[in-house]
Scaffold this active site. Structure first.
Site, mmCIF file in Angstrom:
data_model
loop_
_atom_site.group_PDB
_atom_site.id
_atom_site.type_symbol
_atom_site.label_atom_id
_atom_site.label_comp_id
_atom_site.label_asym_id
_atom_site.label_seq_id
_atom_site.Cartn_x
_atom_site.Cartn_y
_atom_site.Cartn_z
ATOM 1 N N ALA A 1 -3.507 -4.550 -28.654
ATOM 2 C CA ALA A 1 -4.189 -3.554 -29.485
ATOM 3 C C ALA A 1 -5.313 -4.260 -30.244
ATOM 4 C CB ALA A 1 -3.223 -2.896 -30.459
ATOM 5 N N PHE A 2 -6.272 -3.491 -30.736
ATOM 6 C CA PHE A 2 -7.429 -4.109 -31.396
ATOM 7 C C PHE A 2 -7.028 -4.879 -32.644
ATOM 8 C CE2 PHE A 2 -7.071 -0.408 -34.082
ATOM 9 C CZ PHE A 2 -7.550 -0.837 -35.309
ATOM 10 N N LYS A 3 -5.835 -4.591 -33.183
ATOM 11 C CA LYS A 3 -5.406 -5.263 -34.410
ATOM 12 C C LYS A 3 -5.258 -6.775 -34.222
ATOM 13 C CE LYS A 3 -3.370 -1.348 -36.807
ATOM 14 N NZ LYS A 3 -3.513 -0.255 -35.818
ATOM 15 N N ASP A 4 -5.213 -7.232 -32.962
ATOM 16 C CA ASP A 4 -5.180 -8.673 -32.699
ATOM 17 C C ASP A 4 -6.402 -9.374 -33.274
ATOM 18 O OD1 ASP A 4 -2.753 -9.017 -31.313
ATOM 19 O OD2 ASP A 4 -3.647 -8.287 -29.451
#
Ligand SMILES: *Cc1c(COP(=O)(O)O)cnc(C)c1O
Length: 438
Positions: A105-108
């Site tokens: 997910a982009f939260k990485d």
């Protein structure tokens, strides 16, 4: 780099303080005092920059000598280790894939950058930090993997027993080393309450330097501006002189706020589309000028089930709280689960591309905007915030197919879960914490 609190412009702190404290005491949010314009030379040569080099230039301008250049380089090199490719669906529609990191997910991006930044600051004063984080699913996985083996930082993740997906649970509980998972017999709100109480506890604060990795930490937003530049660069190589519109599937509006930072730094973005599920307080504000937060409603794009988006305050500050100015740059759109599922089916049928439910909400907004404006010369870029396999059950049900698990997820399924199962009881949590001799 200096930051101010949105509740008190005279309260100014260093980047280090903003990163370790996360939130000012006055309950505002930290905002950069100054967002620099990048040079015209940089924009002219953008196509020659690598993704990491783009991040390096942004940080150099933003940090203003707070961190030496070789250290910035080091932070970026360790945090930005996977690409953000733009996939063209047709002449007008493109998808920016932000799910190529370890937790898909982009939260990485945010979690890994924050971990490296903390680890840099820790190098100079050698304090150990203990991060407490409550998660309902996605954030925990990104934080666990982002902080894995980060020097001087221990991470303790609290999650509600039986209320995260089996895949998400594996992401939280199988790493070990400096990452511990606490499975709480309760709800997400109970986990959050335990974390809050721990921050107020004297004895715990004497023993640990407690910190938080929640999504409003400014360190998580900064790297999210990188991929707006990166995708713009890829579009420039594809076609000259296009108007670029970003459609951002949103919950707490961190991703969209990072896009506004990119625009402030000079990236010529024509429009942002604030795309939400039926939790539509921001699109409603864009339409009416009235902001009325309310409890969230559950949807299939559940990472966007947010009733009181925390970054809205930052958006207001970027537009000096002027509704007119904000609506010049941002359009708002909201969709039901039924529309989201239809969009997943249509995109799969028409382009043979599998969107996850969050990306599908973004695509709906992009498509509506295209129908409304009918401008030939524009490219609508939908941010795909998670890999469809992260939402396996819904994607397989809607598209009537079997997904192949990406390697990162397939490997996880064989790993052994390690967690401490605790009652929803602060004294029990506290005693457990005090035995964690780190
Ligand atoms: C967190 C998340 C969002 C929402 O992002 P915000 O920055 O909070 O608006 C959207 N999609 C997915 C998959 C997420 O995990």
């Amino acid at each position: 780099m200096q930051l101010y609190s949105t509740n008190n412009p005279n309260h100014i702190v260093s980047l280090k303080e903003a990163v370790f404290k996360s939130l000012p005491q006055d309950n505002g949010l930290y905002m950069p005092l100054f967002i620099p314009q990048l040079s015209s030379d940089f924009f002219k040569h953008l196509p020659q920059y690598s993704f990491q080099a783009v991040g390096f230039e942004i940080c150099k301008a933003l940090f203003q000598e707070t961190i030496p250049e070789h250290e910035i380089y080091n932070i970026i090199e360790k945090a930005i280790t996977f690409p953000a490719p733009v996939i063209h669906l047709d002449e007008h529609h493109a998808v920016l894939e932000l799910f190529h990191g370890p937790s898909l997910a982009f939260k990485d991006f945010g979690a890994r950058f924050m971990a490296q930044l903390m680890s840099y600051f820790n190098k100079t004063d050698r304090t150990n930090t203990t991060i407490l984080v409550a998660t309902s699913g996605d954030t925990g996985g990104a934080v666990a993997s982002g902080f894995y083996q980060t020097q001087g930082v221990d991470v303790i993740i609290l999650y509600p027993s039986g209320k995260v997906s089996p895949l998400q649970e594996k992401q939280l509980t199988t790493l070990g080393y400096n990452i511990s998972a606490v499975e709480v017999e309760g709800t997400f709100d109970d986990c959050q309450a335990l974390v809050k109480q721990a921050f107020l506890d004297k004895e715990l604060n004497q023993k640990f330097n407690l910190s938080s990795a929640n999504s409003i930490n400014i360190a998580r937003l900064i790297p999210q501006s990188f991929y707006y530049f990166e995708s713009y660069k890829q579009l420039m190589q594809y076609k000259k002189d296009i108007k670029v519109v970003f459609s951002v599937p949103s919950g707490n509006f961190g991703n969209l706020t990072a896009g506004l930072f990119a625009k402030k730094m000079g990236l010529p973005i024509a429009k942002f589309l604030a795309a939400t599920n039926i939790n539509d307080v921001v699109p409603t504000y864009i339409h009416t000028g009235v902001f009325s937060p309310r409890p969230s409603t559950r949807t299939i794009s559940n990472a966007m089930d947010v009733g009181n988006p925390s970054n809205f305050t930052r958006m207001l500050h970027l537009y000096s709280s002027t509704w007119n100015n904000m609506t010049n740059d941002i359009n708002g759109y909201a969709y039901s689960d039924k529309e989201t599922e239809e969009a997943m089916k249509n995109v799969y049928r028409k382009y043979n591309y599998i969107l996850d439910p969050h990306g599908a909400v973004g695509f709906l907004a992009a498509n509506t905007h295209l129908q409304e404006t009918k401008e030939a010369n524009q490219c609508l870029v939908t941010l795909e915030t998670a890999h469809p396999a992260k939402f396996l059950e819904d994607v397989e049900r809607v598209l009537e197919l079997d997904l192949i698990l990406p390697q990162q997820l397939a490997e996880l399924m064989n790993k052994e879960k390690k967690s401490a199962l605790l009652n929803n009881d602060f004294m029990e949590f506290k005693s457990w914490l005090l035995t964690q001799n780190k």
